[in-house]
Design an enzyme around this catalytic site. Sequence first.
Site, PDB file in Angstrom:
ATOM      1  N   TYR A  10     -49.314  -4.959  30.857  1.00 23.30           N
ATOM      2  CA  TYR A  10     -48.404  -5.286  29.688  1.00 23.30           C
ATOM      3  C   TYR A  10     -48.467  -3.437  28.806  1.00 23.30           C
ATOM      4  O   TYR A  10     -49.244  -2.523  28.900  1.00 23.30           O
ATOM      5  CB  TYR A  10     -49.933  -6.067  28.082  1.00 23.30           C
ATOM      6  CG  TYR A  10     -50.169  -6.801  28.346  1.00 23.30           C
ATOM      7  CD1 TYR A  10     -49.781  -8.062  29.433  1.00 23.30           C
ATOM      8  CD2 TYR A  10     -51.582  -7.669  29.305  1.00 23.30           C
ATOM      9  CE1 TYR A  10     -50.118  -8.984  30.089  1.00 23.30           C
ATOM     10  CE2 TYR A  10     -51.455  -8.643  29.330  1.00 23.30           C
ATOM     11  CZ  TYR A  10     -51.073  -9.151  29.884  1.00 23.30           C
ATOM     12  OH  TYR A  10     -51.821 -10.266  30.399  1.00 23.30           O
ATOM     13  N   ASN A  29     -58.020 -12.206  34.858  1.00 25.01           N
ATOM     14  CA  ASN A  29     -57.393 -12.020  34.526  1.00 25.01           C
ATOM     15  C   ASN A  29     -56.829 -10.849  34.529  1.00 25.01           C
ATOM     16  O   ASN A  29     -57.368  -9.753  33.176  1.00 25.01           O
ATOM     17  CB  ASN A  29     -56.199 -12.833  33.050  1.00 25.01           C
ATOM     18  CG  ASN A  29     -54.798 -12.171  33.376  1.00 25.01           C
ATOM     19  OD1 ASN A  29     -54.560 -11.768  33.570  1.00 25.01           O
ATOM     20  ND2 ASN A  29     -54.610 -11.108  31.846  1.00 25.01           N
ATOM     21  N   GLU A  53     -58.209 -13.289  39.215  1.00 21.23           N
ATOM     22  CA  GLU A  53     -57.157 -12.271  39.539  1.00 21.23           C
ATOM     23  C   GLU A  53     -57.287 -11.004  40.660  1.00 21.23           C
ATOM     24  O   GLU A  53     -57.141 -10.110  41.173  1.00 21.23           O
ATOM     25  CB  GLU A  53     -56.237 -11.751  38.192  1.00 21.23           C
ATOM     26  CG  GLU A  53     -54.941 -12.649  37.841  1.00 21.23           C
ATOM     27  CD  GLU A  53     -54.059 -12.102  37.155  1.00 21.23           C
ATOM     28  OE1 GLU A  53     -52.963 -10.983  38.073  1.00 21.23           O
ATOM     29  OE2 GLU A  53     -53.932 -12.672  36.093  1.00 21.23           O
ATOM     30  N   ASP A  71     -36.840  -0.884  27.024  1.00 17.86           N
ATOM     31  CA  ASP A  71     -37.184  -1.451  27.707  1.00 17.86           C
ATOM     32  C   ASP A  71     -36.048  -1.909  28.893  1.00 17.86           C
ATOM     33  O   ASP A  71     -35.551  -1.278  29.632  1.00 17.86           O
ATOM     34  CB  ASP A  71     -37.500  -3.071  27.280  1.00 17.86           C
ATOM     35  CG  ASP A  71     -38.878  -3.878  27.903  1.00 17.86           C
ATOM     36  OD1 ASP A  71     -39.458  -3.933  29.618  1.00 17.86           O
ATOM     37  OD2 ASP A  71     -39.873  -3.886  27.156  1.00 17.86           O
TER      38      ASP A  71
END
Length: 478
Positions: free
Chosen positions: A170, A166, A227, A276
Site C-alpha cells: 500500500y 497478511n 501470505e 497513481d
Amino acid sequence: MFSDLREFLKALEERGWLRRVGESLSPELEIPEVLRQVMYAGGPAVLFESVRGFPGWRVVGNLFGSLERVKLALGVDRLEDVGGRLVGPFAAPPPFSLMDKFRAAAELFELGRYAPKVVRSGPVKEVVEEEPDLLSIPAFKSWPGDAGRYITFGVFVTRSVGGVYNLGVYRIQILNSREAVVHAQIHKRAAELFASSSGCVDAAVVIGGDPAFLLSGMMPTPYPLDEYLFAGVLRGSGVEVTRGVATELYVPARAEAVIEGCVDVRDLRREGPFGDHYGVYDPGGPYPVFKAKAILRREDPIYYGTVVGRPPLEDAYMGKAVERIFLPVLKFLLPEVVDLSLPEYGLFQGVAVVSIRKRFPGHGKKVMFALWGLGHMLSLTKIVIVVDHDVDVHNLNEVLYALAQRVDPQRDVVVVPGAHVDVLDTGAPTPGYGSKLGIDATRKLPEEYGGRPWPEEVAPDPEVAARVRDVVRRILQG
C-alpha cells in the site's frame, strides 16, 4: 532461490540487467524521473549508489521491469509453474485406495515446506533504532503534485486475530519522523482488519527483501491463505522470519530494513494527492495512521522503491506476472478457461480478456459473472471480454476481430450497475462504486442465434494450399 535482495542484484548484474549510477541524486523527483524514463525505454534495473541527503543508503528501482527479470526472481522458466505449486495437491482425483490416500496426504504435506522458517536473528537486526526517524528513509516524491514523500513498495505486514499473516503493498505517506498514513483501500485485507479492530494494531513495513517475497506482497492471495506461506510457494522455500523487537510480529530476517509500529485505527488523517497508475493525481482521503516504534536495518541498507503513472512502467510487468501465476488457479476453479490476458494498458483491474471452451448457451455470461465473484483475483475488474478457445487473448487484433464478428450489443453486452470497483478508478462516478461491463464475444450456439447454426467459416482447400506453398515462399523471398 535468492536469499535476499543483494543476491538478486548480483544475478542481475552478471546478466547485464543492472546499471549503477554514481551521481548524487535526490529521491524527491530526481530518482523517480530517472526510473520512469528508464522504464519507458524498456531499460535495466538501476542501483543509485549516492542518494543526496541520505548517507548510508543506496536506492534500487525497476527490479521487475521485464518478464525475464520476474522469472529470474522466481527461479522459473514458466510463471504458470508457480501457480501449479498451489493447485497441484488439490488437482488430483479423489483418493480411493489406501495408497491413493497416502499419496494425497504426502502431496498436501509438501505445502509444509513452504512455511516460514523462524530464526533467532538475521541481517535485518544489524542496527536497531529504538528512536525511529521515518524522515531518514529515502522514500520517493514521485510527482510534483504529490502530497509528500511516499514509501511506494514497502511490504506491509499485519496479523489477524486468528494468527493469519497478511502481506500487502500500500502506498504510505510519511507525515513526520514517527507517523505515516497507510492507504489501505476498503477491499484490502489490512482494511478489513482495521475495521474489525480498536486501538493500535501491530504492523510492520518491510523495505527490500528477497525478490519473491517482494512480489508476493502485491499478489491477490486467496483468503484465508497465510501470505507468508504464499510467499514461500512463490520462492520455492519458506521465508526466514525473526520476531520483531517492538511488536510480536515475525518479519523477514534478511530484509534491508523493517519499520515496526502500529496502526491507530481511531486516528484518521488526510492522505494524498498522489500520482497513481491511472496517470492522474488520486485525491486520497482519510486513512489510519501508522505510528513507528523502531527501525531494524542492515548497516548499509538498500531502499527499493517503484514509480507509477501511465503504462507501461514496472508495475505493468508485475501485472503480467499475476496473470500468468494465477492462470492455473483460475483453470482449477473454472475448468472451461483456456487463457487469460490482463493487457498492460488495461490498468490491471480495468480490462480482462478470457478464452473458454464453450459448451452451452450462455456459457460466456456464466464465466464473466464467475470471474467477478472470485474475491481478490478479479472481483474489481471493470470490463471482462469472453472469447472462444481459438482466439489468442494476447493478440488484441484477434480480440477485436471476435468483437466485430461475434457480438450483438443487445444480446451479448451485460452492464452491471451498482458494483464495487477499484477505489482509484477515475471513471467511476463515486470512488469505489460504479458499474461493470461484460461482453460475450464467443461464437453463438443455435439457442443464442435465433435457431440458426453459426455460419461456416472460410478455409482454403488444404491440397491447393500445400501445392502453392513453394510459389508463395519464392515470392516472399524476392
